[in-house]
Design an enzyme around this catalytic site. Structure first.
Site, mmCIF file in Angstrom:
data_model
loop_
_atom_site.group_PDB
_atom_site.id
_atom_site.type_symbol
_atom_site.label_atom_id
_atom_site.label_comp_id
_atom_site.label_asym_id
_atom_site.label_seq_id
_atom_site.Cartn_x
_atom_site.Cartn_y
_atom_site.Cartn_z
ATOM 1 C CE LYS A 1 -0.700 0.425 4.999
ATOM 2 N NZ LYS A 1 0.139 1.626 5.103
ATOM 3 C CB THR A 2 3.972 2.297 1.762
ATOM 4 O OG1 THR A 2 3.420 2.002 3.048
ATOM 5 C CG2 THR A 2 4.803 3.565 1.854
ATOM 6 C CG ASP B 1 -0.884 4.945 4.936
ATOM 7 O OD1 ASP B 1 -1.570 3.960 4.612
ATOM 8 O OD2 ASP B 1 0.335 4.883 5.186
ATOM 9 C CD GLU B 2 -1.439 1.819 8.448
ATOM 10 O OE1 GLU B 2 -2.458 1.114 8.571
ATOM 11 O OE2 GLU B 2 -0.301 1.344 8.290
ATOM 12 C CD GLN C 1 -2.869 -5.065 8.346
ATOM 13 O OE1 GLN C 1 -1.780 -4.939 8.895
ATOM 14 N NE2 GLN C 1 -3.016 -4.886 7.042
ATOM 15 N NE ARG D 1 2.373 -7.723 10.815
ATOM 16 C CZ ARG D 1 1.952 -6.929 9.833
ATOM 17 N NH1 ARG D 1 2.695 -5.926 9.425
ATOM 18 N NH2 ARG D 1 0.785 -7.136 9.249
#
Length: 672
Positions: free
Chosen positions: A34-35, A212-213, A243, A605
Site C-alpha cells: 500500500k505504501t 493512510d491507515e 488490521q 508479520r
C-alpha cells in the site's frame, strides 16, 4: 521522464494509482504494497499536472510521513518542497498556528504532553481547594479527552465537581496559551465550522487528499478530512479493517462504513496480492480472520510457494519457552546464515517481555525492545540495580549519586557538595568520602552527620551480608529494597495514581525474580555478583551501538509490530488468557474481534517461517498456573501446523560433514 506504472505495479495497484478523480477506497491487505501504491499515486498526480501544493497526504507517524515524501522525491527526481505529507496532529498544529487567533490563541502556543496535563490538573485542584491525592488524575484526564473529542458524553452519574474541573482545566489551558493533543484536532475543526472562509481556503488549496491507515483514524480525524474533501470529492483513503487494533486509543474502523455512506459514488479497489509471506502463513491468516463478522470480504494470496508449515512449540513453562525459542533461533541462524535482525519475537502484553529480554541478555544475543522502553531502562529497575552495583563496588560514584536520595534521606545539595569537596581533597570516591565525614574527628554537625551515617551503615551492613549469602543474593537485595521503603517512595512520587505505584513496584519484583532465576541456574558456575553486573553492563553498552554495527533480534508487543516484517517470527504466550487477552474480553465481549485482528496482524508479520508457542503452565503471581492454547488456534486448519523436529545426535560422518561445511563458510566470509 514518465513513470512506468504498469511495469512497477500489478493491475490492481496500477488502477489505484491512476484513479485520481473522485472518492476512492483502497482496501489494502497485509503486505500488499500500500505504501508503494500511495507513493506512485502521488507521483502520478504530479505527472498529471496536479501541483505539489494541492496534494495533502495524512498518516499517523512522522517517520511514515517522511518516508512517503522521500520515496516520492526519489520517484520524481524533484525536491517537492510544497508537497504536504504530514501526521494529523502536525497538520492541525499548522492550521492553529495560522488561524488560532480567531479563537483567541497566539501563534506561539505551547503543546502540553501527558505530564504537563497532569501538572495542570493538580494546579486546578489546588485552586479549587481540593486534595490532588484524592483524585485519580490519569482517569480524569482520560475522561476529559473523551468529552472533548465527543467520543462520549458525560455519564449520568458524573458528579458536578468533575464538570467544574473540566471547565477549569480548559480555562487554564487558554490562560497559559497552551493546547493538548486533542486540541490539535478539535480546535481546527472548530475553526473550520465557525469560519467558513478559512475552510474554503484549505479546500481551495488541497484539491487531492489521501489518508493512510484509514482503519486507525478516529471519528474526529474523519470529520476533518471529510470537511476538507466535501467539495472536491477527491479523497482517497487506504486501509484494512482486518488490521484495526487501536480502538483503545480512539480508532474507529467503522469510519470505512461512514466513508461509503458519505461518498456513495466512490470507487473501491482491493489489494489482495501479498508480497511478504508464504502461502501457508497467508492460509492461516485467512482462515483465522473469516471468523470476524464485521469485515470486508477479502482473501490474501501470493505467487510465491506455500513454504514450510507453522511450527508449534509446547514448552512446559515460560522458562522452557524462552529456551526453546532461543535454541530454534540459534539453529536457524547457523543453518541459514541469517543475522539476528531477521528474527522477531512478539508477545501480546508487556509483562511477558522482561523474562525474554533477561534470557537474551544472559545468552549474549543482541536484541532491541521495539516500540517501548527496555525493561532494564525503567527508572525503578535502574534504581534497584544502582543499589546492587554499590553493594558490589562502593566506589561506583554514578550508582552512589543515584541512590543517595532515593528515597529521600535529608541529604541536601550543600551536603552533597561537601562530599564532593572531601572526595576531591582525598582523591577518593564519594562513598569513601562518606566515611571521612562521619568519623568522630570530622567536626561535622549532628544534623549533617546523622543521615550520612545511616546511609553508610545501611550499605556496609548489606555489603557484608550479600557476599556471605551464597545463592540467596536476590533475597538480600529484596530485604534491602523493603527496608529502605521503596514502595512507599513510589507512593509519595505518584500520590494520586495507585495503579502506577503497583505497576512500577511490579517491575522491581520482576527484576528480583530474574536475578533469583539467574543465581539459581545450575549452569551458572561462577555465581559471582560481579559477573552478573558485568553481563548487564555489556548488554547496556551493546544497546548504545549504532544499528549498522550490530544486527539485533526485535522483541516487541503485537501492537508495536504493526507495519513491520521479519523473515522468522516467534509468537510467544499464545494461550487463552493472553491471546485473546482475558481482561479485554471480560470488559467488552465485542473486543474478541479486535483481539482476533491483533493475532492476524501478528501472523502476517512473518515472511518465511512462523513459530507459535504455548505453555502447559505459566507463572502468574509466583505460582505456576495451568494454561490452555488460544481458542484462535482452533480456527486455523491443523494441516498447516507441524511439531518441531527433535534434536538428534550427529554420527561421525555427519559431524565431519557439518564441520567441513562450517570451515567452507568461514573461508568464504574471510575471502569476501
Amino acid at each position: 521522464m514518465p513513470i512506468n506504472l504498469t511495469g512497477a505495479l500489478n493491475a490492481e495497484q496500477s488502477k489505484a494509482a491512476t484513479t485520481i478523480h473522485g472518492p476512492l477506497l483502497i482496501i489494502a491487505g497485509a503486505g500488499s504494497g500500500k505504501t508503494r501504491v500511495l507513493c506512485y499515486r502521488i507521483a502520478h498526480l504530479l505527472q498529471s499536472n496536479i501541483k505539489p501544493e494541492n496534494i495533502l497526504a495524512l498518516t499517523f507517524t512522522n517517520k511514515a510521513a517522511q518516508e512517503m515524501a522521500s520515496r516520492v522525491r526519489d520517484l520524481t527526481k524533484k525536491s517537492l518542497v510544497n508537497l504536504t505529507t504530514s501526521t494529523f496532529h502536525a497538520f492541525g498544529m499548522k492550521v492553529l498556528k495560522k488561524h488560532g487567533h480567531l479563537l483567541g490563541y497566539k501563534s506561539n502556543f505551547t503543546i502540553y504532553d501527558g505530564a504537563d496535563q497532569a501538572s495542570l490538573l493538580r494546579e486546578v485542584l489546588f485552586e479549587e481547594e481540593l486534595d490532588p491525592q484524592a483524585y485519580a488524575i490519569d482517569t480524569m484526564l482520560h475522561l476529559f479527552s473523551e468529552i472533548k473529542t465527543e467520543r462520549k458524553g458525560w455519564p449520568s452519574d458524573t458528579p458536578q465537581i468533575a464538570k467544574t474541573l473540566y471547565d477549569a482545566y480548559r480555562r487554564h489551558l487558554r490562560l497559559y496559551n497552551a493546547v493538548d493533543f486533542d486540541d490539535l484536532l478539535m480546535l481546527p475543526l472548530d475553526i473550520f465550522t465557525r469560519y467558513p472562509q478559512v475552510l474554503d481556503e484549505y479546500r481551495s488549496r488541497f484539491s487531492h487528499i489521501m489518508v493512510d491507515e484509514f482503519q486507525d483514524t478516529s471519528f474526529e480525524q474523519y470529520r476533518l478530512v471529510k470537511l476538507l474533501a466535501q467539495q472536491s470529492r477527491n479523497l482517497c483513503v487506504v486501509g484494512d479493517d482486518d488490521q484495526s487494533i487501536y480502538s483503545w486509543r480512539g480508532a474507529n474502523y467503522q469510519n470505512i462504513i461512514l466513508f461509503e455512506k458519505d461518498f456513495p459514488e466512490r470507487i473501491e479497489i482491493k489489494l489482495e496480492r501479498n508480497y511478504r509471506s508464504t502461502g501457508t502463513i497467508l492460509d492461516a491468516a485467512n482462515h483465522l480472520i473469516v471468523h470476524n463478522s464485521q469485515r470486508k470480504e477479502k482473501s490474501l494470496w501470493t505467487k510465491s510457494d506455500s513454504g514450510k508449515k507453522i511450527v508449534m512449540l509446547h514448552p512446559q513453562d515460560d522458562e522452557e519457552e524462552i529456551d526453546l525459542i532461543i535454541s530454534q533461533m540459534r539453529k536457524i541462524s547457523f543453518e541459514q546464515q541469517l543475522s539476528w535482525d531477521n528474527f522477531g519475537i512478539l508477545v501480546r502484553t508487556n509483562h511477558l517481555i522482561p523474562a525474554i529480554e533477561n534470557k537474551l541478555m544472559l545468552e549474549h544475543i543482541p536484541y532491541n525492545v521495539s516500540g517501548g522502553q527496555s525493561f532494564f531502562e525503567r527508572k525503578e529497575v535502574k534504581d534497584t540495580l544502582a543499589y546492587l552495583r554499590l553493594l558490589a563496588n562502593p566506589d561506583d560514584d554514578v550508582a552512589f549519586l543515584r541512590i543517595v536520595n532515593t528515597p529521600r534521606r535529608k541529604i541536601g545539595r550543600t551536603t552533597l557538595q561537601f562530599l564532593r569537596d572531601v572526595a576531591e581533597e582525598h582523591r577518593c570516591s564519594l562513598y569513601s568520602a562518606l566515611s571521612y565525614c562521619i568519623a568522630p574527628d570530622s567536626n561535622q554537625g549532628a544534623k549533617r552527620v546523622q543521615p550520612l551515617r545511616a546511609l553508610y551503615e545501611l550499605i556496609e551492613n548489606y555489603r557484608q551480608t550479600i557476599f556471605r549469602s551464597g545463592r540467596k543474593k536476590s533475597a538480600v537485595l529484596k530485604t534491602l529494597i523493603e527496608e529502605i521503603g521503596y514502595r512507599q517512595y513510589l507512593a509519595l512520587t505518584y500520590p494520586d495514581n495507585d495503579q502506577a505505584v503497583q505497576w512500577r513496584y511490579k517491575s522491581v519484583e520482576t527484576f528480583l525474580n530474574l536475578f533469583a532465576r539467574w543465581e539459581q541456574d545450575p549452569e551458572n558456575i561462577s555465581q559471582s555478583l560481579f559477573d552478573y553486573l558485568q553481563r548487564l553492563s555489556l548488554s547496556a553498552r551493546d544497546e548504545g551501538k549504532d544499528d549498522a554495527e550490530e544486527k539485533k533480534v526485535s522483541l516487541m508487543t503485537m501492537h508495536a509490530s504493526k507495519g513491520l516484517e521479519f523473515a522468522i517470527v516467534f509468537l510467544a504466550g499464545v494461550e487463552d488468557h493472553i491471546v485473546p487477552h482475558a481482561r479485554a474480553v471480560e470488559e467488552n465481549p465485542a473486543a474478541l474481534e479486535e483481539e482476533r485482528r491483533l493475532f492476524y496482524v501478528a501472523i502476517t508479520r512473518a515472511r518465511q517461517l512462523l513459530y507459535i508457542s504455548n505453555c502447559a503452565q505459566r507463572k502468574r503471581n509466583r505460582e505456576l498456573i495451568p494454561s490452555i492454547p488460544s481458542r484462535f488456534l482452533a480456527e486455523i486448519p491443523q494441516i498447516l501446523f507441524e511439531q518441531p523436529a527433535e534434536d538428534y545426535e550427529l554420527d561421525q560422518h555427519d559431524a565431519l560433514a557439518a564441520f567441513a561445511a562450517l570451515k567452507d563458510r568461514l573461508a568464504q566470509k574471510e575471502s569476501s
